[in-house]
Design an enzyme around this catalytic site. Sequence first.
Site, PDB file in Angstrom:
ATOM      1  N   GLY A  30       0.802  -1.202   0.000  1.00 25.30           N
ATOM      2  CA  GLY A  30       0.000   0.000   0.000  1.00 25.30           C
ATOM      3  C   GLY A  30       0.840   1.259   0.000  1.00 25.30           C
ATOM      4  O   GLY A  30       2.052   1.231  -0.189  1.00 25.30           O
ATOM      5  N   SER A  31       0.170   2.359   0.261  1.00 23.63           N
ATOM      6  CA  SER A  31       0.777   3.681   0.135  1.00 23.63           C
ATOM      7  C   SER A  31       1.386   4.166   1.442  1.00 23.63           C
ATOM      8  O   SER A  31       1.310   3.508   2.473  1.00 23.63           O
ATOM      9  CB  SER A  31      -0.297   4.672  -0.317  1.00 23.63           C
ATOM     10  OG  SER A  31      -1.206   4.886   0.752  1.00 23.63           O
ATOM     11  N   THR A  32       1.936   5.378   1.395  1.00 20.63           N
ATOM     12  CA  THR A  32       2.536   5.990   2.579  1.00 20.63           C
ATOM     13  C   THR A  32       1.516   6.236   3.675  1.00 20.63           C
ATOM     14  O   THR A  32       1.886   6.387   4.834  1.00 20.63           O
ATOM     15  CB  THR A  32       3.221   7.319   2.219  1.00 20.63           C
ATOM     16  OG1 THR A  32       2.262   8.176   1.591  1.00 20.63           O
ATOM     17  CG2 THR A  32       4.404   7.086   1.297  1.00 20.63           C
ATOM     18  N   GLY A  33       0.243   6.244   3.334  1.00 17.08           N
ATOM     19  CA  GLY A  33      -0.802   6.400   4.344  1.00 17.08           C
ATOM     20  C   GLY A  33      -0.786   5.289   5.381  1.00 17.08           C
ATOM     21  O   GLY A  33      -1.295   5.453   6.491  1.00 17.08           O
ATOM     22  N   ASN A  34      -0.198   4.146   5.034  1.00 14.13           N
ATOM     23  CA  ASN A  34      -0.110   3.035   5.987  1.00 14.13           C
ATOM     24  C   ASN A  34       0.618   3.436   7.266  1.00 14.13           C
ATOM     25  O   ASN A  34       0.229   3.034   8.355  1.00 14.13           O
ATOM     26  CB  ASN A  34       0.601   1.836   5.354  1.00 14.13           C
ATOM     27  CG  ASN A  34      -0.310   1.032   4.470  1.00 14.13           C
ATOM     28  OD1 ASN A  34      -1.489   0.857   4.752  1.00 14.13           O
ATOM     29  ND2 ASN A  34       0.233   0.536   3.375  1.00 14.13           N
TER      30      ASN A  34
END
Length: 138
Positions: free
Chosen positions: A64-68
């Site tokens: 997934g993305s940096t939001g993780n």
Amino acid sequence: MTEIVLHGHKVVGGLAEGEALVTSQPVTFVGGLDPATGEVTEKNHELAGKCITGKILVYPKGKGSTGNAYRMYDMAVRGTGPAAIINQSAEPVTAIGAIMGEIPMVDKLSQDPLAAIATGDWVRVEASQGVVIIRKKN
């Protein structure tokens, strides 16, 4: 009771122990977990419907993305995150999230953690030393 000791690489130091929750599938914290409850919500994931709160979460790597990273921190603050994370190979976003959330994390163990640890085993993660102690469930 059988006890196995594995040695590996400290990603984030700390100490945690608890029941293992193991999956052979990558985990995403954004869109795959409910931050309010710790429940895995990703459709078709082998942990769907299970709760990671307070567990020693064992999985190959994050996705997934940096939001993780921010979601992991949010869950740590809420008290709905895992007690510790064991990866085959940590990827940077998961490592950053574990650092932010102060979640002990190890990887690159002397045995494949997906083979050595089963859901329900009692696991102690001495992350600062890179040590994982597994007490197999009977």
